[in-house]
Design an enzyme around this catalytic site. Structure first.
Site, PDB file in Angstrom:
ATOM      1  N   LYS A  85       0.848  -1.197   0.000  1.00  0.00           N
ATOM      2  CA  LYS A  85       0.000   0.000   0.000  1.00  0.00           C
ATOM      3  C   LYS A  85       0.881   1.242   0.000  1.00  0.00           C
ATOM      4  CE  LYS A  85      -3.849   1.924   2.754  1.00  0.00           C
ATOM      5  NZ  LYS A  85      -4.677   1.674   3.964  1.00  0.00           N
ATOM      6  N   SER A 160      -9.365   2.105   3.538  1.00  0.00           N
ATOM      7  CA  SER A 160      -8.468   2.799   2.638  1.00  0.00           C
ATOM      8  C   SER A 160      -7.550   1.882   1.839  1.00  0.00           C
ATOM      9  CB  SER A 160      -7.619   3.797   3.437  1.00  0.00           C
ATOM     10  OG  SER A 160      -6.794   3.142   4.380  1.00  0.00           O
ATOM     11  N   SER A 184      -9.750  -0.420   7.560  1.00  0.00           N
ATOM     12  CA  SER A 184      -9.153  -0.277   6.237  1.00  0.00           C
ATOM     13  C   SER A 184      -8.543  -1.547   5.664  1.00  0.00           C
ATOM     14  CB  SER A 184      -8.088   0.827   6.255  1.00  0.00           C
ATOM     15  OG  SER A 184      -8.692   2.078   6.449  1.00  0.00           O
TER      16      SER A 184
END
Length: 475
Positions: A85, A160, A184
């Site tokens: 990420k 996210s 997330s």
């Protein structure tokens, strides 16, 4: 090995194939890069392509494996492609966190998760998308754009870690890194039909060498790094690799990954849904089906009300929004888009503003809630609960105003964010499709009992199968 294309292999299968000489790392990495070239344009899940360096690393991995046959050793993910990420540091790459102003924030070194993956032999093939500041549950930003859900482009891939979730479901990489301060990891796993674990606070070390200041204290305590994958066994392997010690995280706890064998049958609390929640009957029916799967596997399942869910969620919201308002709000609003600010103000409207005394009392109250849950988990070592109680919403649904933000995060996702303030481990595993979209369930355990959460997730997976295969078959 299976006759399926290489990119469909699990991480466990891929690592074994490379070790046993059934495939080279170059073949495997090339297969995933080809899959990325095929699937990613429609998704925009991987937003930084590291294909050139990945192929060089794959060649080096094959050479190292050949040398290891003469007496060396290789790591558990040797030559296996993964993604990171874009909000943690990969040396030499920009940790933008989805923010235009941070597009040149080049990492001077690797974060602990990145370093641990590399030490295990994993090969990073790309960086995945996140919303600005990783503070929305919907993955879109002005720097890299919108990430789409591979099941249906009109609904959200979550956030996210939305880029991570969408890429894994589509078959890009075997394990994706993500993180979770309010859901997330678990929300994208639910939206994309994959598995994950939000570990206990302190299980996986965290730190960004590019950071210019430390995160607020409760943000440190609520945030966890973790793996997303199509198979629960791969989540377990990713957890083992990521959880290696790093001295840069003062909260890291060197707890064993496997705890004492619990007495059988393991009691599972099926969490009662609060009366004020608006639910989707089909989604709830699938979650009850997960309870049946656990019962069939020998678990003793009872429907029980969990301790003070509403108060726990509100405590999470109040603490994180107070810290954000005092220490980060000015920077965020100065560097963010109008879309981010709209959602941000919606979040702030959900929180009770705390003064200094109120903040200190709230931190103290957190201990009471953790104690209540730990006591509850002595009686019911696992809790089966929803991720969302309603169908996955449309793309950027959180831009619909303050009431829409409340509907989403207070009503739909209340069971998710509550677990962050408690610091408890929580796995998500798919249980099926409702109107063509994935539905996952959340399994919560006591501190440092990720193994029990994943055992239960595997019991459900054995009944349901690997949901991503249904996605691939319909393409």
């Amino acid at each position: 090995m299976t006759n399926a294309p290489i990119w469909q292999w699990s991480a466990v299968e891929t690592a074994a194939a490379i070790r046993n000489g059934e495939a080279t790392s170059e073949q495997v990495v090339r297969a995933h890069l080809d899959r990325k070239q095929e699937a990613n344009p429609a998704l925009n899940a991987v937003v930084v392509d590291l294909g050139d360096t990945a192929m060089k690393a794959a060649k080096a991995a094959d050479e190292a494996l050949a040398a290891s046959k003469r007496g060396g050793a290789v790591g558990p993910l040797h030559g296996v492609p993964v993604t990171i990420k874009i909000n943690i540091d990969v040396e030499g790459q920009a940790n933008s966190n989805g923010v235009v102003a941070f597009k040149d924030n080049i990492a001077p070194g690797d974060s602990p998760v990145t370093a641990n993956l590399k030490k295990a032999g994993a090969i990073i093939i790309g960086l995945t998308n996140t919303p600005e500041f990783s503070l929305r549950g919907f993955t879109d930003n002005p720097l890299h754009g919108l990430t789409r859900n591979p099941w249906n482009a009109d609904v959200t891939c979550g956030g996210s870690s939305g880029g991570a979730g969408a890429s894994i479901a589509a078959g890009i990489g075997t394990i994706a890194h993500g993180n979770d301060i309010g859901g997330s990891l678990r929300w994208p796993a639910h939206c994309n039909g994959i598995a994950t674990i939000k570990p206990t606070q302190g299980r996986i070390p965290a730190f960004n060498p590019s950071a210019t200041a430390e995160r607020p204290l409760m943000a440190q305590f609520m945030s966890s790094q973790g793996p997303l994958a199509r198979h629960v066994a791969d989540v377990r392997l990713g957890l083992e690799v990521m959880a290696q010690r790093d001295p840069r995280d003062p909260w890291y706890v060197p707890a064993p990954l496997t705890g004492p064998k619990p007495a059988a049958p393991v009691k599972v609390a099926l969490a009662k849904i609060p009366e004020d929640m608006v639910t989707d009957r089909g989604v709830i029916a699938l979650q009850r089906k997960a309870a049946d799967h656990l019962a069939d596997a020998g678990y003793a399942v009872s429907e029980v009300e969990v301790p003070e869910l509403n108060k726990v969620w509100q405590l999470w919201c109040d603490l994180i929004m107070t810290e954000t308002r005092v220490l980060q709000q000015d920077q965020m609003l100065a560097a963010s888009s109008a879309d981010f600010q709209k959602t941000f103000h919606g979040f702030m409207a959900l929180a009770n503003p705390l003064d200094q005394a109120g903040y200190m009392k709230a931190i103290a109250e957190r201990s009471r809630h953790i104690r209540a849950w730990m006591t509850f988990l002595e009686q019911y070592p696992l809790v089966l609960m929803p991720t969302s109680v309603r169908q996955t919403p449309e793309v950027n649904a959180d831009l619909g105003g303050d009431q829409r933000v409340k509907d989403l995060f207070w009503n739909d996702l209340r069971f998710i964010s509550s677990m962050n303030v408690l610091g408890l481990p929580a796995a998500v595993v798919p249980v099926g499709l409702h109107e063509g979209l994935p539905v996952g369930v959340q399994i919560v355990g006591s501190r440092y009992r990720e193994d029990m959460c994943l055992d239960a997730a595997e019991a459900i997976e054995r009944k349901v199968g690997i949901l991503a295969r249904q996605l691939w078959e319909r393409r």
